[in-house]
Design a protein around this motif. Structure first.
Motif, PDB file in Angstrom:
ATOM      1  N   LEU A 121      31.504  50.926  42.628  1.00  0.00           N
ATOM      2  CA  LEU A 121      31.672  49.711  41.830  1.00  0.00           C
ATOM      3  C   LEU A 121      30.318  49.063  41.567  1.00  0.00           C
ATOM      4  CD1 LEU A 121      33.503  47.575  40.553  1.00  0.00           C
ATOM      5  CD2 LEU A 121      33.755  46.530  42.812  1.00  0.00           C
ATOM      6  N   ARG A 122      29.487  49.050  42.578  1.00  0.00           N
ATOM      7  CA  ARG A 122      28.152  48.476  42.407  1.00  0.00           C
ATOM      8  C   ARG A 122      27.383  49.194  41.309  1.00  0.00           C
ATOM      9  NH1 ARG A 122      24.557  49.334  46.550  1.00  0.00           N
ATOM     10  NH2 ARG A 122      23.147  48.017  45.351  1.00  0.00           N
ATOM     11  N   LYS A 128      53.671  45.927  21.462  1.00  0.00           N
ATOM     12  CA  LYS A 128      53.026  45.257  22.605  1.00  0.00           C
ATOM     13  C   LYS A 128      52.272  44.054  22.071  1.00  0.00           C
ATOM     14  CE  LYS A 128      52.979  47.951  26.420  1.00  0.00           C
ATOM     15  NZ  LYS A 128      51.682  47.985  27.101  1.00  0.00           N
ATOM     16  N   SER A 167      44.161  46.013  24.303  1.00  0.00           N
ATOM     17  CA  SER A 167      44.193  44.563  24.186  1.00  0.00           C
ATOM     18  C   SER A 167      43.542  43.847  25.374  1.00  0.00           C
ATOM     19  CB  SER A 167      45.608  44.063  23.940  1.00  0.00           C
ATOM     20  OG  SER A 167      46.348  44.076  25.119  1.00  0.00           O
ATOM     21  N   ARG A 168      43.318  44.539  26.466  1.00  0.00           N
ATOM     22  CA  ARG A 168      42.645  43.889  27.597  1.00  0.00           C
ATOM     23  C   ARG A 168      41.252  44.425  27.844  1.00  0.00           C
ATOM     24  NH1 ARG A 168      45.950  41.075  32.018  1.00  0.00           N
ATOM     25  NH2 ARG A 168      47.905  40.804  30.937  1.00  0.00           N
ATOM     26  N   LEU A 172      47.074  40.492  23.406  1.00  0.00           N
ATOM     27  CA  LEU A 172      46.681  39.458  24.342  1.00  0.00           C
ATOM     28  C   LEU A 172      45.634  38.510  23.787  1.00  0.00           C
ATOM     29  CD1 LEU A 172      47.404  40.290  27.665  1.00  0.00           C
ATOM     30  CD2 LEU A 172      45.336  38.915  27.590  1.00  0.00           C
ATOM     31  N   ILE A 173      44.678  39.082  23.088  1.00  0.00           N
ATOM     32  CA  ILE A 173      43.582  38.272  22.563  1.00  0.00           C
ATOM     33  C   ILE A 173      44.122  37.221  21.589  1.00  0.00           C
ATOM     34  CG2 ILE A 173      41.409  38.319  21.324  1.00  0.00           C
ATOM     35  CD1 ILE A 173      41.065  39.905  23.689  1.00  0.00           C
ATOM     36  N   ASP A 228      31.805  42.770  29.906  1.00  0.00           N
ATOM     37  CA  ASP A 228      32.217  42.200  31.172  1.00  0.00           C
ATOM     38  C   ASP A 228      33.078  43.206  31.920  1.00  0.00           C
ATOM     39  OD1 ASP A 228      30.952  39.780  30.838  1.00  0.00           O
ATOM     40  OD2 ASP A 228      32.653  38.863  29.830  1.00  0.00           O
ATOM     41  N   LEU A 229      33.238  42.945  33.194  1.00  0.00           N
ATOM     42  CA  LEU A 229      33.983  43.876  34.038  1.00  0.00           C
ATOM     43  C   LEU A 229      35.239  43.199  34.575  1.00  0.00           C
ATOM     44  CD1 LEU A 229      32.244  45.812  36.977  1.00  0.00           C
ATOM     45  CD2 LEU A 229      34.516  44.869  37.154  1.00  0.00           C
ATOM     46  N   ILE A 230      36.400  43.719  34.221  1.00  0.00           N
ATOM     47  CA  ILE A 230      37.615  43.217  34.876  1.00  0.00           C
ATOM     48  C   ILE A 230      38.023  44.229  35.917  1.00  0.00           C
ATOM     49  CG2 ILE A 230      39.389  41.678  33.974  1.00  0.00           C
ATOM     50  CD1 ILE A 230      40.019  43.593  31.882  1.00  0.00           C
ATOM     51  N   LEU A 231      38.412  43.708  37.062  1.00  0.00           N
ATOM     52  CA  LEU A 231      38.651  44.566  38.217  1.00  0.00           C
ATOM     53  C   LEU A 231      40.128  44.633  38.571  1.00  0.00           C
ATOM     54  CD1 LEU A 231      37.289  46.118  40.571  1.00  0.00           C
ATOM     55  CD2 LEU A 231      37.272  43.946  41.813  1.00  0.00           C
ATOM     56  N   PHE A 232      40.595  45.834  38.817  1.00  0.00           N
ATOM     57  CA  PHE A 232      41.978  46.021  39.249  1.00  0.00           C
ATOM     58  C   PHE A 232      41.996  46.881  40.506  1.00  0.00           C
ATOM     59  CE2 PHE A 232      41.951  45.221  34.760  1.00  0.00           C
ATOM     60  CZ  PHE A 232      42.925  44.244  34.622  1.00  0.00           C
ATOM     61  N   VAL A 233      42.612  46.373  41.536  1.00  0.00           N
ATOM     62  CA  VAL A 233      42.651  47.091  42.799  1.00  0.00           C
ATOM     63  C   VAL A 233      44.086  47.538  43.057  1.00  0.00           C
ATOM     64  CG1 VAL A 233      42.155  46.981  45.254  1.00  0.00           C
ATOM     65  CG2 VAL A 233      40.744  45.705  43.660  1.00  0.00           C
ATOM     66  N   THR A 278      37.435  43.686  22.895  1.00  0.00           N
ATOM     67  CA  THR A 278      37.441  42.703  23.980  1.00  0.00           C
ATOM     68  C   THR A 278      36.090  42.554  24.654  1.00  0.00           C
ATOM     69  OG1 THR A 278      38.024  44.336  25.642  1.00  0.00           O
ATOM     70  CG2 THR A 278      39.841  43.257  24.506  1.00  0.00           C
ATOM     71  N   LYS A 323      49.442  48.653  31.754  1.00  0.00           N
ATOM     72  CA  LYS A 323      48.902  47.395  31.245  1.00  0.00           C
ATOM     73  C   LYS A 323      47.603  47.585  30.473  1.00  0.00           C
ATOM     74  CE  LYS A 323      47.164  43.233  33.669  1.00  0.00           C
ATOM     75  NZ  LYS A 323      47.390  42.473  34.911  1.00  0.00           N
ATOM     76  N   GLN A 358      28.786  48.182  38.021  1.00  0.00           N
ATOM     77  CA  GLN A 358      28.417  46.801  37.751  1.00  0.00           C
ATOM     78  C   GLN A 358      26.972  46.702  37.277  1.00  0.00           C
ATOM     79  OE1 GLN A 358      26.420  44.378  39.496  1.00  0.00           O
ATOM     80  NE2 GLN A 358      27.134  42.928  37.962  1.00  0.00           N
ATOM     81  N   ASP A 394      26.097  45.172  33.650  1.00  0.00           N
ATOM     82  CA  ASP A 394      25.340  43.938  33.689  1.00  0.00           C
ATOM     83  C   ASP A 394      24.245  43.917  32.627  1.00  0.00           C
ATOM     84  OD1 ASP A 394      25.263  41.554  35.117  1.00  0.00           O
ATOM     85  OD2 ASP A 394      23.333  42.140  35.965  1.00  0.00           O
ATOM     86  N   GLN A 423      41.337  38.687  45.140  1.00  0.00           N
ATOM     87  CA  GLN A 423      42.023  39.693  44.343  1.00  0.00           C
ATOM     88  C   GLN A 423      43.502  39.746  44.701  1.00  0.00           C
ATOM     89  OE1 GLN A 423      43.271  42.972  45.084  1.00  0.00           O
ATOM     90  NE2 GLN A 423      43.691  43.142  42.889  1.00  0.00           N
ATOM     91  N   PHE A 429      48.966  49.164  36.372  1.00  0.00           N
ATOM     92  CA  PHE A 429      47.664  48.949  35.750  1.00  0.00           C
ATOM     93  C   PHE A 429      47.437  49.923  34.603  1.00  0.00           C
ATOM     94  CE2 PHE A 429      46.005  47.219  40.031  1.00  0.00           C
ATOM     95  CZ  PHE A 429      46.475  45.965  39.723  1.00  0.00           C
ATOM     96  N   LEU A 436      40.866  39.247  36.788  1.00  0.00           N
ATOM     97  CA  LEU A 436      39.647  38.874  37.504  1.00  0.00           C
ATOM     98  C   LEU A 436      38.431  39.507  36.834  1.00  0.00           C
ATOM     99  CD1 LEU A 436      39.323  39.363  41.384  1.00  0.00           C
ATOM    100  CD2 LEU A 436      37.463  39.815  39.816  1.00  0.00           C
ATOM    101  N   ILE A 437      37.524  38.671  36.341  1.00  0.00           N
ATOM    102  CA  ILE A 437      36.256  39.239  35.872  1.00  0.00           C
ATOM    103  C   ILE A 437      35.209  38.978  36.928  1.00  0.00           C
ATOM    104  CG2 ILE A 437      35.454  39.645  33.510  1.00  0.00           C
ATOM    105  CD1 ILE A 437      35.619  36.784  32.946  1.00  0.00           C
ATOM    106  N   LEU A 438      34.407  39.984  37.165  1.00  0.00           N
ATOM    107  CA  LEU A 438      33.478  39.939  38.291  1.00  0.00           C
ATOM    108  C   LEU A 438      32.036  39.833  37.820  1.00  0.00           C
ATOM    109  CD1 LEU A 438      33.191  40.320  41.377  1.00  0.00           C
ATOM    110  CD2 LEU A 438      32.964  42.765  40.916  1.00  0.00           C
ATOM    111  N   LYS A 483      20.024  35.603  37.582  1.00  0.00           N
ATOM    112  CA  LYS A 483      21.363  35.990  37.121  1.00  0.00           C
ATOM    113  C   LYS A 483      22.351  34.883  37.397  1.00  0.00           C
ATOM    114  CE  LYS A 483      20.838  40.160  35.800  1.00  0.00           C
ATOM    115  NZ  LYS A 483      21.347  41.219  35.054  1.00  0.00           N
ATOM    116  N   LEU A 491      27.321  42.702  46.487  1.00  0.00           N
ATOM    117  CA  LEU A 491      28.473  43.530  46.806  1.00  0.00           C
ATOM    118  C   LEU A 491      28.114  44.427  47.988  1.00  0.00           C
ATOM    119  CD1 LEU A 491      30.984  43.128  45.221  1.00  0.00           C
ATOM    120  CD2 LEU A 491      30.209  44.811  43.580  1.00  0.00           C
TER     121      LEU A 491
END
Lengths: 340, 340
Positions: free
Chosen positions: B79-80, A47, B115-116, A50-51, B92-97, B60, B110, B83, B87, A83, B107, A93-95, A103, A70
């Motif tokens: 999620l809040r 695989k 790596s992600r 990615l980085i 950091d937070l990457i979001l997948f819906v 990462t 992936k 987060q 925070d 999204q 997902f 997507l980073i949130l 902030k 939120l």
DNA sequence: TTTACTAATGGAACCGGTTCCATGTGCGTA
DNA sequence: TACGCACATGGAACCGGTTCCATTAGTAAA
């Protein structure tokens, strides 16, 4: 431990450049070689990292989204729109949720350069001139949603127009005592509240309806405070016959109170909201609908276009709004105020 | 264009290793050298490249969050919570819906390797054995929320217990005709609905209240379908006196219909929800409260702990639930069913 | 048959950090 | 005085990709 491109190259008896070409679908590889490489990839369960790729090509393949809350459905709806577009792209997507103003500045600073995200979507948080300058200087693509800055691309709604539309609707129904409730107008967040207010004043003026200070209330954010403001309005000696709430969340708070104290909506009190969140439909709220989901979709599409085409100009888009009349607005109770 | 660590090294007349040490607060740098480096950093307006750092250290600094919907408040609340913890961290937070099941698999695939994201929080999406195995094999830390797998860490709620609690509450009030409405029970999402149902059945059994098929309705997700189910229930020749809704969103749908058809809650119909979303408080809904925000906080904290301590065992935490009695439940209308 | 050009391919350098290891300096101790 | 050690420090290798450039082979044109 995980295998690398060099392992694959060795196994397939080709150079690393060739493996890279296969990975990137370069046409400059013979079918036979390609197949050998693919087999090797398969056997090694390789695989790509990615980085490493990001470092090499100098892109993060990530979009940063910064929003204030939120807790309110309108932000979540916009986020959903974003999204949904990003999901179809190669971008993650980073949130970032900037619940307090400090902030916001931290995030703007942190995301100003391209090392975390290839582009930003900023919702309801207008940057200062200095911050905007920074984005431009760092060449960081930015799309503002529900916020405006002359030097940055944006998706906005004509909130003055919207405020006017809502107020006109009430006036046309015959209302003269029209209240406006909203967040504090001078917060850095949600500047659109101010524009909606301007539209409200404008409509009153155009129709020669006097403006009364007492009908204009501001409070903290959220349904609970909207309830408080509504109580205060309804307790006036001369209460309004209609309430223009600056957001659907506010409007729903107003409806709560009406129900609580037994005032019939819309017969005894009209309420109009703004936004068009899902709940507005559920409670049959008359509202100014701005397509929130769509605004997210548009902003993401715009940003992807900017990433692709690197335009020198900024894009400006204005989303349409529409008045959706449901069951919370009607002519005021005393007939002498009616239109003919 | 942006300056690199080598530029800084040159300017400060030190080696790159020393600059790196300064950046990472290594004590092995003399104060004088440190100051020289800091000055150079300042003058060049140098910002370390995150990607390069990530590649170098093999992390990462990102947490992936996978959830099924953004449309329901319960997910957003979780999620809040996540987060809010992230925070405060360096992640950091990457979001997948994963709005459709196939996305979930994509997902999972992936994000299986590191790596992600350095770790994953998965909400309401139980992985298959094979997928779980994959995470373990790739050494990818995972915390499941509102989902369970024996080999992965999880934060769960005892939904059987919760279902039982809700049902018992109704039974204790004297109800015998208790309906249960929920999503389709056999969806891959939101498996907790099944457990709540089991709790419901269990309570009925324990209290020797007969179970009637006709009182058990399933439908598509969301308030609208809850409304439909409620109408269906209320149109029965022998309608239930109480409705246990598998989520607050369902319960609110039920309340809508009660109001619509003029049935008084709680006098003529009791409704109990489940989740404890914000709206539940607004509409004064009796509900089983699971601290959704807290579940997010807990899951993120757990994951950060796992990243720090690399435990060999999995963590399992169970969040407490509580019955919150508000104004939508009361004894049933006909007195002969009352407790003494 | 030589030349010219194209296609396929490999090696090395590069992206910008981190870190191992070697080097030099100064100090206390035998 | 010589030795050993701790402390600062620099250089080079490395992380795992991409890509420039050189090389080789094959084919068409002269």
């Amino acid at each position: 431990m995980p295998s690398t491109i060099r392992d694959v190259a060795k196994k397939a008896k080709v150079g690393i450049a060739t493996v890279s070409r296969v990975l990137n679908n370069s046409p400059a590889v013979s079918d036979e070689t390609r197949q050998r490489v693919l087999n090797a990839i398969d056997e090694l369960n390789y695989k790509p990292n990615l980085i490493a790729r990001q470092l090499s090509i100098g892109k993060t393949q990530t979009i940063g989204v910064i929003l204030p809350y939120l807790t309110l459905p309108s932000y979540v709806e916009r986020l959903r729109g974003i999204q949904s577009v990003l999901d179809e792209s190669n971008y993650d997507l980073i949130l970032f949720v900037a619940e307090i103003p400090s902030k916001r500045d931290t995030f703007f600073e942190k995301l100003a350069d391209k090392s975390r995200a290839d582009g930003l979507i900023i919702i309801s948080l207008p940057p200062t001139d200095e911050q905007a300058e920074r984005f431009i200087h760092e060449n960081q693509p930015v799309v503002l949603v529900d916020a405006y800055h002359s030097r940055l691309s944006s998706i906005i709604v004509n909130d003055i127009q919207g405020g006017r539309l809502a107020t006109k609707h009430l006036i046309e129904l015959g209302h003269k005592k029209i209240a406006y409730i909203s967040d504090y107008l001078n917060t850095p967040f949600y500047p659109s509240m101010q524009y909606r207010y301007k539209g409200y004043r404008k409509a009153l003026e155009e129709e020669k309806i006097p403006y009364y200070q007492k009908y204009h209330l501001q409070g903290d954010r959220g349904r609970f405070y909207a309830q408080q403001m509504t109580r205060q309005l309804l307790n006036l000696k001369d209460p309004p016959t209609a309430i223009f709430a600056a957001s659907d969340t506010h409007a729903i708070g107003a409806l709560d109170v009406a129900q609580e104290v037994g005032i019939k909506v819309p017969d005894e009190l009209s309420v109009i909201g703004y936004d068009g969140i899902r709940d507005a439909e559920y409670v049959n709220l008359t509202t100014i609908e701005q397509n929130l989901f769509e605004s997210g979709v548009e902003s993401a599409s715009m940003l992807l276009t900017m990433l692709r085409e690197k335009p020198s100009d900024v894009y400006k888009a204005e989303l349409s709004i529409k008045l959706v009349i449901r069951n919370t607005t009607a002519p005021p109770p005393n007939p002498d105020n009616h239109n003919l």
